[in-house]
Design an enzyme around this catalytic site. Structure first.
Site, PDB file in Angstrom:
ATOM      1  N   LYS A  38       0.976  -1.279   0.505  1.00  0.00           N
ATOM      2  CA  LYS A  38       0.055   0.205  -0.149  1.00  0.00           C
ATOM      3  C   LYS A  38       0.717   0.943  -0.614  1.00  0.00           C
ATOM      4  CE  LYS A  38      -2.476   1.511   3.814  1.00  0.00           C
ATOM      5  NZ  LYS A  38      -2.424   3.227   3.754  1.00  0.00           N
ATOM      6  N   ASP A  65      -3.288   4.398  -1.730  1.00  0.00           N
ATOM      7  CA  ASP A  65      -4.455   4.731  -1.237  1.00  0.00           C
ATOM      8  C   ASP A  65      -4.299   6.891  -0.939  1.00  0.00           C
ATOM      9  OD1 ASP A  65      -6.068   5.030   1.183  1.00  0.00           O
ATOM     10  OD2 ASP A  65      -4.762   4.678   2.230  1.00  0.00           O
ATOM     11  N   LYS A  67      -7.421   7.798  -1.885  1.00  0.00           N
ATOM     12  CA  LYS A  67      -8.211   8.545  -0.470  1.00  0.00           C
ATOM     13  C   LYS A  67      -8.922  10.085  -1.352  1.00  0.00           C
ATOM     14  CE  LYS A  67      -7.896   7.346   3.832  1.00  0.00           C
ATOM     15  NZ  LYS A  67      -5.863   6.441   4.300  1.00  0.00           N
ATOM     16  N   HIS A  69     -11.146  13.357  -3.422  1.00  0.00           N
ATOM     17  CA  HIS A  69     -12.428  13.883  -3.236  1.00  0.00           C
ATOM     18  C   HIS A  69     -12.283  15.085  -3.866  1.00  0.00           C
ATOM     19  CE1 HIS A  69     -15.271  15.046   0.572  1.00  0.00           C
ATOM     20  NE2 HIS A  69     -15.809  14.960  -0.764  1.00  0.00           N
ATOM     21  N   ASP A  70     -13.146  14.827  -5.139  1.00  0.00           N
ATOM     22  CA  ASP A  70     -13.281  16.407  -5.759  1.00  0.00           C
ATOM     23  C   ASP A  70     -14.225  16.144  -6.461  1.00  0.00           C
ATOM     24  OD1 ASP A  70     -11.937  18.785  -7.440  1.00  0.00           O
ATOM     25  OD2 ASP A  70     -10.151  17.591  -6.947  1.00  0.00           O
ATOM     26  N   ILE A  71     -14.242  17.386  -7.657  1.00  0.00           N
ATOM     27  CA  ILE A  71     -15.318  16.951  -8.225  1.00  0.00           C
ATOM     28  C   ILE A  71     -15.273  16.608  -9.469  1.00  0.00           C
ATOM     29  CG2 ILE A  71     -16.242  19.629  -8.524  1.00  0.00           C
ATOM     30  CD1 ILE A  71     -14.257  19.821 -10.903  1.00  0.00           C
ATOM     31  N   THR A 123     -11.542   7.053  10.268  1.00  0.00           N
ATOM     32  CA  THR A 123     -11.204   6.236  11.035  1.00  0.00           C
ATOM     33  C   THR A 123     -11.383   6.717  12.622  1.00  0.00           C
ATOM     34  OG1 THR A 123      -9.402   5.098  10.966  1.00  0.00           O
ATOM     35  CG2 THR A 123     -11.293   3.624  10.890  1.00  0.00           C
ATOM     36  N   GLN A 193      -3.599   1.982  16.866  1.00  0.00           N
ATOM     37  CA  GLN A 193      -5.366   2.060  16.760  1.00  0.00           C
ATOM     38  C   GLN A 193      -6.424   1.553  18.484  1.00  0.00           C
ATOM     39  OE1 GLN A 193      -5.835   2.479  13.378  1.00  0.00           O
ATOM     40  NE2 GLN A 193      -4.270   1.682  12.040  1.00  0.00           N
ATOM     41  N   GLY A 213       0.525  -2.086   8.945  1.00  0.00           N
ATOM     42  CA  GLY A 213       1.690  -1.564   8.373  1.00  0.00           C
ATOM     43  C   GLY A 213       3.173  -1.389   9.886  1.00  0.00           C
ATOM     44  N   ARG A 214       3.020  -0.562  10.637  1.00  0.00           N
ATOM     45  CA  ARG A 214       3.585  -0.508  11.689  1.00  0.00           C
ATOM     46  C   ARG A 214       4.143  -1.611  12.503  1.00  0.00           C
ATOM     47  NH1 ARG A 214       0.913   4.265  14.905  1.00  0.00           N
ATOM     48  NH2 ARG A 214      -0.550   2.903  14.049  1.00  0.00           N
TER      49      ARG A 214
HETATM   50  O1  C5P Z   1       0.794   0.513  11.177  1.00  0.00           O
HETATM   51  P1  C5P Z   1      -1.266   0.237  10.992  1.00  0.00           P
HETATM   52  O2  C5P Z   1      -0.832  -1.319  10.668  1.00  0.00           O
HETATM   53  O3  C5P Z   1      -1.566   0.823  12.122  1.00  0.00           O
HETATM   54  O4  C5P Z   1      -1.209   1.003   9.765  1.00  0.00           O
HETATM   55  C1  C5P Z   1      -1.894   1.375   8.891  1.00  0.00           C
HETATM   56  C2  C5P Z   1      -2.629   1.676   7.606  1.00  0.00           C
HETATM   57  O5  C5P Z   1      -4.044   1.719   7.137  1.00  0.00           O
HETATM   58  C3  C5P Z   1      -1.546   3.057   7.649  1.00  0.00           C
HETATM   59  O6  C5P Z   1      -1.479   3.250   6.686  1.00  0.00           O
HETATM   60  C4  C5P Z   1      -2.488   3.834   7.439  1.00  0.00           C
HETATM   61  O7  C5P Z   1      -3.300   4.837   7.456  1.00  0.00           O
HETATM   62  C5  C5P Z   1      -4.349   2.726   7.486  1.00  0.00           C
HETATM   63  N1  C5P Z   1      -6.120   3.070   7.598  1.00  0.00           N
HETATM   64  C6  C5P Z   1      -5.818   3.191   9.006  1.00  0.00           C
HETATM   65  N2  C5P Z   1      -7.006   3.139   9.064  1.00  0.00           N
HETATM   66  C7  C5P Z   1      -8.190   3.736   8.393  1.00  0.00           C
HETATM   67  C8  C5P Z   1      -7.342   3.865   7.122  1.00  0.00           C
HETATM   68  C9  C5P Z   1      -6.027   3.212   6.671  1.00  0.00           C
HETATM   69  O8  C5P Z   1      -5.493   2.387   9.700  1.00  0.00           O
HETATM   70  N3  C5P Z   1      -9.707   3.264   7.784  1.00  0.00           N
END
Ligand code: C5P
Length: 237
Positions: A38, A65, A67, A69-71, A123, A193, A213-214
């Site tokens: 991603k 990713d 996201k 959001h425009d016309i 979120t 999170q 991610g992390r």
């Molecule tokens: O490090 P982690 O696993 O929390 O990363 C989650 C990824 O998903 C990040 O790139 C974050 O921006 C993305 N993301 C999220 N929640 C969302 C949409 C995207 O955590 N609702």
């Protein structure tokens, strides 16, 4: 657009790093453990579209990713450019409305591989944030209503928190993709999170693909961490 979407090993690794060098370092450490990456706003803004081509040339599958959001006209053209780059998944905000979502889908249809994922509600927002921007609906109703809009506008899936996955899965067609961030392998740190699920739980709740991610990026052995998640996803459901 073909109906047959192959989710592969169902793990999308978030490249949440600032430069191509750092992203390459992480990918080198991952070896052949993963197939989906991603690319988010930070890396895309820092490195530009060539970063997408760079990883597609290395046979990775890309979720971009952005996201959007425009016309509608602007989103359609941006979606067309993303399709031409070769990315397979592109995020847009469902809050942009039906015409914008349909335009994103039209842009994607210029190639056969791009699918549009609608983000229902960030979120990071809570009920008081919604009120402040003039939205009276409850968060649950907003998410469900926007997911239904995404379905009827022709989108291919939604991005949703694990908390919403079960309810959404019951309300959207089987073929509609459910992509879930906020996933943590058992025993790992939740970071910022708030509501996390294990990969197994997310899959059982109906997620087709999970974003992580992390827990992978910061692991001592990222490849082992990714392999453990992939094994858990393969074993569940
Ligand atoms: O490090 P982690 O696993 O929390 O990363 C989650 C990824 O998903 C990040 O790139 C974050 O921006 C993305 N993301 C999220 N929640 C969302 C949409 C995207 O955590 N609702």
């Amino acid at each position: 657009m073909t109906d047959s979407f192959n989710p592969g090993n169902r793990l999308i690794v978030a490249l949440d790093v600032a430069t191509r060098r750092r992203a390459d370092d992480l990918i080198n450490r991952l070896g052949d453990a993963v197939s989906w990456l991603k690319i988010g706003l930070e890396l895309f803004v820092a490195e530009g579209p060539s970063i997408v081509r760079h990883y597609i040339q290395q046979n990775y599958r890309i979720m971009l990713d952005l996201k959007l959001h425009d016309i509608p006209a602007t989103v359609e053209q941006a979606s067309r450019r993303v399709a031409n780059l070769g990315a397979e998944l592109l995020t847009v905000h469902a809050g942009g409305g039906r015409a914008m979502l349909e335009a994103a889908v039209r842009g994607a249809e210029s190639t056969s591989q791009l699918r549009i994922l609608a983000v229902t509600a960030l979120t990071s927002l809570d009920q008081s944030d919604l009120a402040e921007v003039g939205i009276a609906a409850t968060m649950d109703d907003l998410v469900l209503g926007r997911a239904r809009l995404a379905v009827t506008a022709g989108c291919h899936g939604v991005v949703a928190s694990p908390r919403e996955a079960t309810r959404l899965r019951a309300a959207i067609p089987d073929r509609f993709l459910l992509v879930t961030p906020g996933v943590r392998p058992r025993g790992s740190h939740a970071d910022d999170q708030k509501r996390v699920m294990t990969p197994e739980q997310a899959r059982a709740a109906g997620a087709d693909l999970i974003v992580c991610g992390r827990p992978i990026r910061d692991a001592t052995d990222p490849a082992a961490s990714a392999r453990a998640i992939i094994a858990e996803l393969a074993a569940s459901k």
